[in-house]
Design an enzyme around this catalytic site. Structure first.
Site, PDB file in Angstrom:
ATOM      1  N   ASP A  96      25.773 -31.067  21.371  1.00 28.95           N
ATOM      2  CA  ASP A  96      26.824 -31.214  22.345  1.00 28.95           C
ATOM      3  C   ASP A  96      26.784 -32.643  22.859  1.00 28.95           C
ATOM      4  O   ASP A  96      26.032 -33.409  22.646  1.00 28.95           O
ATOM      5  CB  ASP A  96      27.084 -30.357  23.363  1.00 28.95           C
ATOM      6  CG  ASP A  96      25.996 -30.280  24.234  1.00 28.95           C
ATOM      7  OD1 ASP A  96      25.803 -31.113  25.023  1.00 28.95           O
ATOM      8  OD2 ASP A  96      25.478 -29.315  24.667  1.00 28.95           O
ATOM      9  N   HIS A 130      18.812 -33.698  16.655  1.00 24.81           N
ATOM     10  CA  HIS A 130      19.503 -32.544  15.693  1.00 24.81           C
ATOM     11  C   HIS A 130      21.005 -32.775  15.238  1.00 24.81           C
ATOM     12  O   HIS A 130      21.583 -32.082  14.751  1.00 24.81           O
ATOM     13  CB  HIS A 130      19.403 -31.432  16.160  1.00 24.81           C
ATOM     14  CG  HIS A 130      17.934 -30.899  16.199  1.00 24.81           C
ATOM     15  ND1 HIS A 130      17.391 -29.748  16.924  1.00 24.81           N
ATOM     16  CD2 HIS A 130      16.768 -31.286  15.620  1.00 24.81           C
ATOM     17  CE1 HIS A 130      16.340 -29.646  16.771  1.00 24.81           C
ATOM     18  NE2 HIS A 130      15.494 -30.644  16.137  1.00 24.81           N
TER      19      HIS A 130
HETATM   20  P1  NAD Z   1      16.852 -22.132  22.243  1.00 30.59           P
HETATM   21  O1  NAD Z   1      18.027 -21.189  22.354  1.00 30.59           O
HETATM   22  O2  NAD Z   1      15.642 -21.725  21.671  1.00 30.59           O
HETATM   23  O3  NAD Z   1      15.998 -22.171  23.753  1.00 30.59           O
HETATM   24  C1  NAD Z   1      16.817 -22.256  24.973  1.00 30.59           C
HETATM   25  C2  NAD Z   1      15.895 -22.072  26.199  1.00 30.59           C
HETATM   26  O4  NAD Z   1      16.977 -22.313  27.161  1.00 30.59           O
HETATM   27  C3  NAD Z   1      15.350 -20.882  26.579  1.00 30.59           C
HETATM   28  O5  NAD Z   1      13.958 -20.999  26.456  1.00 30.59           O
HETATM   29  C4  NAD Z   1      15.867 -20.198  27.676  1.00 30.59           C
HETATM   30  O6  NAD Z   1      14.941 -19.650  28.546  1.00 30.59           O
HETATM   31  C5  NAD Z   1      16.235 -21.678  28.388  1.00 30.59           C
HETATM   32  N1  NAD Z   1      17.708 -21.367  29.392  1.00 30.59           N
HETATM   33  C6  NAD Z   1      18.502 -20.681  29.138  1.00 30.59           C
HETATM   34  N2  NAD Z   1      19.296 -20.616  30.279  1.00 30.59           N
HETATM   35  C7  NAD Z   1      18.821 -21.803  31.077  1.00 30.59           C
HETATM   36  C8  NAD Z   1      19.341 -22.675  32.147  1.00 30.59           C
HETATM   37  N3  NAD Z   1      20.446 -22.120  32.708  1.00 30.59           N
HETATM   38  N4  NAD Z   1      18.672 -23.366  32.602  1.00 30.59           N
HETATM   39  C9  NAD Z   1      17.270 -23.802  31.845  1.00 30.59           C
HETATM   40  N5  NAD Z   1      17.108 -23.280  30.783  1.00 30.59           N
HETATM   41  C10 NAD Z   1      17.702 -22.246  30.452  1.00 30.59           C
HETATM   42  O7  NAD Z   1      17.203 -23.517  22.005  1.00 30.59           O
HETATM   43  P2  NAD Z   1      16.258 -25.085  21.835  1.00 30.59           P
HETATM   44  O8  NAD Z   1      15.056 -24.916  22.355  1.00 30.59           O
HETATM   45  O9  NAD Z   1      17.381 -26.144  22.205  1.00 30.59           O
HETATM   46  O10 NAD Z   1      16.322 -24.896  20.341  1.00 30.59           O
HETATM   47  C11 NAD Z   1      16.866 -24.486  19.064  1.00 30.59           C
HETATM   48  C12 NAD Z   1      18.065 -25.338  18.898  1.00 30.59           C
HETATM   49  O11 NAD Z   1      19.298 -24.941  19.476  1.00 30.59           O
HETATM   50  C13 NAD Z   1      18.119 -26.744  18.768  1.00 30.59           C
HETATM   51  O12 NAD Z   1      18.074 -27.255  17.450  1.00 30.59           O
HETATM   52  C14 NAD Z   1      19.402 -27.352  19.123  1.00 30.59           C
HETATM   53  O13 NAD Z   1      19.881 -28.061  18.339  1.00 30.59           O
HETATM   54  C15 NAD Z   1      20.210 -25.930  18.982  1.00 30.59           C
HETATM   55  N6  NAD Z   1      21.307 -25.742  19.937  1.00 30.59           N
HETATM   56  C16 NAD Z   1      22.326 -26.659  20.275  1.00 30.59           C
HETATM   57  C17 NAD Z   1      23.173 -26.365  21.304  1.00 30.59           C
HETATM   58  C18 NAD Z   1      23.985 -27.319  22.076  1.00 30.59           C
HETATM   59  O14 NAD Z   1      24.172 -28.256  21.496  1.00 30.59           O
HETATM   60  N7  NAD Z   1      24.479 -27.027  23.287  1.00 30.59           N
HETATM   61  C19 NAD Z   1      23.656 -24.930  21.641  1.00 30.59           C
HETATM   62  C20 NAD Z   1      22.714 -23.865  20.932  1.00 30.59           C
HETATM   63  C21 NAD Z   1      21.677 -24.355  20.070  1.00 30.59           C
END
Ligand code: NAD
Length: 245
Positions: free
Chosen positions: A107, A122
């Site tokens: 994003d 990514h």
């Molecule tokens: P993940 O989903 O594996 O982990 C998310 C982490 O965020 C978890 O450890 C969780 O405990 C924590 N979390 C949840 N709510 C939170 C909050 N309010 N404050 C702080 N921490 C919080 O995601 P990741 O580690 O980023 O890796 C997975 C992949 O997800 C990445 O490759 C990324 O590209 C992709 N992704 C990106 C988006 C985006 O761009 N917004 C959304 C979903 C996934």
């Protein structure tokens, strides 16, 4: 030049390179409070889709419509979302620090909150690129990308996203930034996606290193101190402390 201006000491000019370099490494959790789903939390995106069907080069060859539909839905949600207090606190740190945000997120909420240096490991969902020439990258303000929308060389456009099995962007630059940082904040990532997660090891031993997450345990990352909680609670508080406001 007159006498008085010669004798008046000038305040030192502080440019970005003289500010303390800090790295903020973010994952899906930093955008969770903006309403964007994380991948692996309960109700996360991968519970609703089979990753091999939507986020891989094979999926793109076999079912491009499904892949485009998946990313069109994600893009719609990103466009509708707004930066949250954590994104703004990170941007505010630029007042005093030379901040680089290294994000796994696709994003653009860090940019919309005002962060000026953001590396997207990514990819970026609001950009598309040519399937013929990967250097042809375009900003994509619309929500949808469809079959038949072509680059200037006449090939189909695809999301500017790193799919499973593809090479992560800017990894070498990210490792260098980690290794010269004096402070490292790691926010909202499960640290299960490699090679991004291994960047944490590049931070200098003596740097101040903090991991912010509502769930992870400190014991897993003994080199980092752990602050348990949501990004929107902790980051504004931490930013105020570091900015002395
Ligand atoms: P993940 O989903 O594996 O982990 C998310 C982490 O965020 C978890 O450890 C969780 O405990 C924590 N979390 C949840 N709510 C939170 C909050 N309010 N404050 C702080 N921490 C919080 O995601 P990741 O580690 O980023 O890796 C997975 C992949 O997800 C990445 O490759 C990324 O590209 C992709 N992704 C990106 C988006 C985006 O761009 N917004 C959304 C979903 C996934």
């Amino acid at each position: 030049m007159n006498q008085s201006s010669q004798n008046t000491p000038k305040p030192p000019l502080i440019n970005a390179s003289e500010k303390e370099p800090i790295v903020i490494f973010t994952g899906a959790g930093v955008s969770a409070e903006s309403g964007l789903l994380t991948f692996r939390d309960m109700g996360g995106i991968w519970n609703q889709y089979d990753v091999t069907e939507v986020a891989s080069p094979l999926a793109w060859r076999r079912q491009p419509e499904l892949v485009l539909q998946f990313y069109n839905e994600r893009r719609e949600k990103v466009i509708a979302a707004s930066p949250n207090a954590a994104h703004y606190a990170i941007a505010q740190l630029e007042e005093k620090f030379d901040v680089t945000v290294i994000t796994q997120n696709v994003d653009d909420l860090h940019e919309r909150a005002g962060s000026s240096k953001v590396l997207h490991l990514h990819g970026e969902i609001r950009k598309v690129r040519s399937t013929l020439d990967s250097k042809l990258i375009y900003k994509w303000p619309e929500a949808h990308l469809n079959l038949g929308q072509l680059c200037e060389k006449g090939s189909q456009l695809r999301p500017h996203i790193v799919w499973f099995g593809e090479q992560v962007f800017s990894l070498h630059e990210a490792a260098q930034l980690f290794s010269s940082a004096q402070k490292v904040l790691v926010v909202g990532t499960s640290l299960v996606v490699q090679p991004a997660a291994s960047l944490l090891d590049y931070a200098p031993f003596e740097a101040e290193k903090i991991l912010i997450n509502p769930e992870l345990q400190q014991s897993s990352f003994h080199n980092y101190s752990f602050m348990q909680g949501n990004a929107c609670e902790i980051l504004p508080r931490l930013a105020s402390q570091w900015l002395n406001v």
